[in-house]
Enzyme design. Sequence first.
Site: not given
Length: 240
Positions: A42, A46, A118
Amino acid sequence: MTPSIEEVIGYTFRDKELLLEALTHKSYAFERDADGHNERLEFLGDSVLSVVVARLLFNEHPGEDEGRLSKHRASLVSRASLARWAERIELGVHLRLGSGEESTGGRSRPSLLANALEAVIGAVFIDGGFDSADAFVHRCFLDEMADFVETDFKSRLQELVQKRHQRMPDYTIVQATGPDHDKTFHVEVSFASKTLGTGSGKTKKEAEQEAARDALQRIENKRGGAARKPAKGKRPSAQG
């Protein structure tokens, strides 16, 4: 039969373990004393998403300054926007959740969906490189960004109110519901003690945007009603 996540996103992983990790919430890993969950992916996803969006906006909006580009990017990569995208591709169906998250509606929780999305982006980046991640983001998201871009309703409402009254509207949190890790904020926007609109969201900013959008919609509806209402003492002209 539910299509596989690879069919949905249009990318086939060489390393299937990466995809499995991206779909694994920490609650699942902790309950089973497993090693991997999706928080590291994640974090990576991002950053990859931010670069993809920044490059797209830079290329397609040559006249925009840094401030406007930053605002557009923030809108596109916001938690609310990512959650809507994740819902659209039914990402929640494919997640591995612990029993607690499962029983409390984790598969449809916006924050959890946005984080998992993400993580998938991060996994595609590691498995296939930047070009694969870029293609995935465009194919599933940015090519249809008009459906997802969140207009800055607060700015629009502020400009409208200030133009008429030389003052800004006020935003008040009227209620916060849910547990600390997953609160929903309920906000009211007002001017001169008159409620203009209300809205809810997983963050205060999201709730304020929703309240501003509601206010703008009410104003537009009021204008439309006034336009349709015949002037006093006159009758609508007959046609034909």
